[in-house]
Motif scaffolding. Sequence first.
Motif, PDB file in Angstrom:
ATOM      1  N   ILE A 132       0.845  -1.185   0.000  1.00 50.00           N
ATOM      2  CA  ILE A 132       0.000   0.000   0.000  1.00 50.00           C
ATOM      3  C   ILE A 132       0.888   1.245   0.000  1.00 50.00           C
ATOM      4  O   ILE A 132       1.762   1.393   0.858  1.00 50.00           O
ATOM      5  N   LEU A 133       0.657   2.122  -0.958  1.00 47.23           N
ATOM      6  CA  LEU A 133       1.364   3.395  -1.007  1.00 47.23           C
ATOM      7  C   LEU A 133       0.476   4.486  -0.434  1.00 47.23           C
ATOM      8  O   LEU A 133      -0.712   4.559  -0.758  1.00 47.23           O
ATOM      9  N   ALA A 134       1.045   5.318   0.422  1.00 43.09           N
ATOM     10  CA  ALA A 134       0.344   6.500   0.934  1.00 43.09           C
ATOM     11  C   ALA A 134       1.213   7.717   0.680  1.00 43.09           C
ATOM     12  O   ALA A 134       2.402   7.724   1.025  1.00 43.09           O
ATOM     13  N   THR A 135       0.642   8.747   0.075  1.00 44.85           N
ATOM     14  CA  THR A 135       1.407   9.939  -0.276  1.00 44.85           C
ATOM     15  C   THR A 135       0.502  11.168  -0.189  1.00 44.85           C
ATOM     16  O   THR A 135      -0.724  11.052  -0.285  1.00 44.85           O
ATOM     17  N   HIS A 136       1.105  12.329  -0.015  1.00 41.68           N
ATOM     18  CA  HIS A 136       0.337  13.571   0.106  1.00 41.68           C
ATOM     19  C   HIS A 136       0.000  14.195  -1.236  1.00 41.68           C
ATOM     20  O   HIS A 136      -0.791  15.140  -1.291  1.00 41.68           O
ATOM     21  N   SER A 137       0.600  13.711  -2.298  1.00 39.56           N
ATOM     22  CA  SER A 137       0.414  14.333  -3.609  1.00 39.56           C
ATOM     23  C   SER A 137       0.154  13.270  -4.662  1.00 39.56           C
ATOM     24  O   SER A 137       0.729  12.174  -4.598  1.00 39.56           O
ATOM     25  N   ASP A 138      -0.685  13.620  -5.639  1.00 43.07           N
ATOM     26  CA  ASP A 138      -0.890  12.660  -6.717  1.00 43.07           C
ATOM     27  C   ASP A 138       0.357  12.528  -7.586  1.00 43.07           C
ATOM     28  O   ASP A 138       0.436  11.640  -8.430  1.00 43.07           O
ATOM     29  N   ALA A 139       1.363  13.376  -7.343  1.00 46.60           N
ATOM     30  CA  ALA A 139       2.641  13.202  -8.036  1.00 46.60           C
ATOM     31  C   ALA A 139       3.272  11.868  -7.642  1.00 46.60           C
ATOM     32  O   ALA A 139       3.978  11.248  -8.447  1.00 46.60           O
ATOM     33  N   GLY A 140       3.036  11.426  -6.400  1.00 42.44           N
ATOM     34  CA  GLY A 140       3.525  10.120  -5.978  1.00 42.44           C
ATOM     35  C   GLY A 140       2.889   8.995  -6.767  1.00 42.44           C
ATOM     36  O   GLY A 140       3.538   7.980  -7.072  1.00 42.44           O
ATOM     37  N   LEU A 141       1.631   9.164  -7.115  1.00 46.21           N
ATOM     38  CA  LEU A 141       0.941   8.145  -7.907  1.00 46.21           C
ATOM     39  C   LEU A 141       1.495   8.073  -9.321  1.00 46.21           C
ATOM     40  O   LEU A 141       1.364   7.042  -9.990  1.00 46.21           O
ATOM     41  N   LYS A 142       2.121   9.157  -9.788  1.00 47.18           N
ATOM     42  CA  LYS A 142       2.710   9.146 -11.122  1.00 47.18           C
ATOM     43  C   LYS A 142       3.909   8.202 -11.184  1.00 47.18           C
ATOM     44  O   LYS A 142       4.282   7.740 -12.255  1.00 47.18           O
ATOM     45  N   CYS A 143       4.523   7.922 -10.041  1.00 48.54           N
ATOM     46  CA  CYS A 143       5.573   6.898  -9.979  1.00 48.54           C
ATOM     47  C   CYS A 143       4.971   5.514  -9.748  1.00 48.54           C
ATOM     48  O   CYS A 143       5.491   4.506 -10.232  1.00 48.54           O
ATOM     49  N   TRP A 144       3.876   5.471  -9.000  1.00 44.32           N
ATOM     50  CA  TRP A 144       3.285   4.189  -8.615  1.00 44.32           C
ATOM     51  C   TRP A 144       2.624   3.478  -9.797  1.00 44.32           C
ATOM     52  O   TRP A 144       2.839   2.279 -10.009  1.00 44.32           O
ATOM     53  N   ALA A 145       1.840   4.191 -10.579  1.00 41.39           N
ATOM     54  CA  ALA A 145       1.098   3.554 -11.675  1.00 41.39           C
ATOM     55  C   ALA A 145       2.010   2.848 -12.673  1.00 41.39           C
ATOM     56  O   ALA A 145       1.737   1.702 -13.052  1.00 41.39           O
ATOM     57  N   PRO A 146       3.110   3.461 -13.134  1.00 35.57           N
ATOM     58  CA  PRO A 146       3.982   2.734 -14.069  1.00 35.57           C
ATOM     59  C   PRO A 146       4.555   1.453 -13.485  1.00 35.57           C
ATOM     60  O   PRO A 146       4.761   0.478 -14.210  1.00 35.57           O
ATOM     61  N   VAL A 147       4.823   1.447 -12.165  1.00 37.28           N
ATOM     62  CA  VAL A 147       5.343   0.235 -11.525  1.00 37.28           C
ATOM     63  C   VAL A 147       4.320  -0.886 -11.601  1.00 37.28           C
ATOM     64  O   VAL A 147       4.617  -2.015 -12.003  1.00 37.28           O
ATOM     65  N   THR A 148       3.089  -0.587 -11.223  1.00 38.26           N
ATOM     66  CA  THR A 148       2.065  -1.632 -11.183  1.00 38.26           C
ATOM     67  C   THR A 148       1.741  -2.154 -12.577  1.00 38.26           C
ATOM     68  O   THR A 148       1.518  -3.345 -12.764  1.00 38.26           O
ATOM     69  N   TRP A 149       1.740  -1.253 -13.569  1.00 37.04           N
ATOM     70  CA  TRP A 149       1.448  -1.702 -14.935  1.00 37.04           C
ATOM     71  C   TRP A 149       2.619  -2.447 -15.553  1.00 37.04           C
ATOM     72  O   TRP A 149       2.438  -3.327 -16.390  1.00 37.04           O
ATOM     73  N   LYS A 150       3.820  -2.128 -15.136  1.00 39.10           N
ATOM     74  CA  LYS A 150       4.985  -2.854 -15.645  1.00 39.10           C
ATOM     75  C   LYS A 150       4.975  -4.302 -15.143  1.00 39.10           C
ATOM     76  O   LYS A 150       5.284  -5.235 -15.878  1.00 39.10           O
ATOM     77  N   LEU A 151       4.598  -4.475 -13.873  1.00 45.94           N
ATOM     78  CA  LEU A 151       4.623  -5.805 -13.277  1.00 45.94           C
ATOM     79  C   LEU A 151       3.346  -6.595 -13.543  1.00 45.94           C
ATOM     80  O   LEU A 151       3.333  -7.816 -13.447  1.00 45.94           O
ATOM     81  N   ASP A 152       2.263  -5.903 -13.836  1.00 48.51           N
ATOM     82  CA  ASP A 152       1.001  -6.571 -14.167  1.00 48.51           C
ATOM     83  C   ASP A 152       0.379  -5.805 -15.329  1.00 48.51           C
ATOM     84  O   ASP A 152      -0.420  -4.902 -15.137  1.00 48.51           O
ATOM     85  N   SER A 153       0.763  -6.188 -16.538  1.00 45.36           N
ATOM     86  CA  SER A 153       0.369  -5.407 -17.717  1.00 45.36           C
ATOM     87  C   SER A 153      -1.080  -5.621 -18.122  1.00 45.36           C
ATOM     88  O   SER A 153      -1.567  -4.972 -19.035  1.00 45.36           O
TER      89      SER A 153
END
Length: 367
Positions: free
Chosen positions: A245-266
Amino acid sequence: MEELRDRTVWKSDPHTQVKHLVYRHYLQCWMGKILQRFPEATIVDAFSGPGIYTDGPPGSPVVVAKTFLEHTAYQRFGRLNLVCLEERADRVEELQRQFAKLPRSPQLQVTVQPPGTFAEQQPRLSALAHRGRAETPVLWLVDPFDLKSAPFSLIRQCLAGRRDEVLFTLFTNELHRFCQRENFDKTMTPYFGGDHWRAAVAERRAGSRKEAFAAAYQQGLKSQDLFTGSFGIKISNQSARYHLILATHSDAGLKCWAPVTWKLDSYSGQGASADTADALSLFDEASVVDRLDVALRAHAGTEQRWETLSSQAARLNHMDKHLRQVLDNLAVQGLAFRVDPVRARSAWPEGCTVRFYAPGDVADEAS
């Protein structure tokens, strides 16, 4: 789990390897963004372990250090402070031996704390991580052995600073197995920071219940005005063993998270197993962007800036490529038009403005 508690070093397992793969991919992006913008940042590994497994793979603190040292942008980085906490003295000694094997770098400051527990040491770790500057970005890796070691109140404390982020291991398998055990609610409620976990118990299938627990935990984070992502770690076609689970104060953090999840589960961007991580999907991604399609259609009658749409996509765990895919589909139906700039080399460039229409707006009046 109890067996591991008795050992200084233990053997790795497939779940751990996938988890560390997520760490490496996320750290690659996080370091690239943070350490080229800020002169200094901190990563706290709150349950460090010995830094090595008996069969050879590195533990999480060494994974962090090696990701930093081997990063392609390393020469442009500010300083990274890596703070490690481990409860047992024998593991602290082993971790120090593992760090001694790594190349020295003036840009990497590693601090292995004396043996201690996360619950007791969190305030001191936070002060050490921020170095007296509230603006210092801090990423907390919280991967405990059990539920009681990391209640929601401690996670919330780790997120006190506006540039704090947490990557937390949520034990969804244990939650599924023990949630109906007598008196286990005394563990569950502090773990979730409330009793909103109870709604997940109604799910009977293991996979559905685990996903519901992950969603409930994210619900608690969102109630604190935080942005959050989730990723299931599983073996083959079984349901997830646990969730990151990722928790962050900015949706900028999600900009790093989404590519990771899609890379590992395309296929879905929701979870990976040891035999599917980094594998190419045989499925068309169109079936998993339905939520984004619905969200964009809701903008009918308005104009939206690219930045707004991109942030909305990130909150739904989608990348800009998915956003462009859905916009292409809406444009074919006459429901989305780029109104600015008039001329561009691509259909949906960054910074563009998009006007949305409803299906009724493009209906053939003569029909």
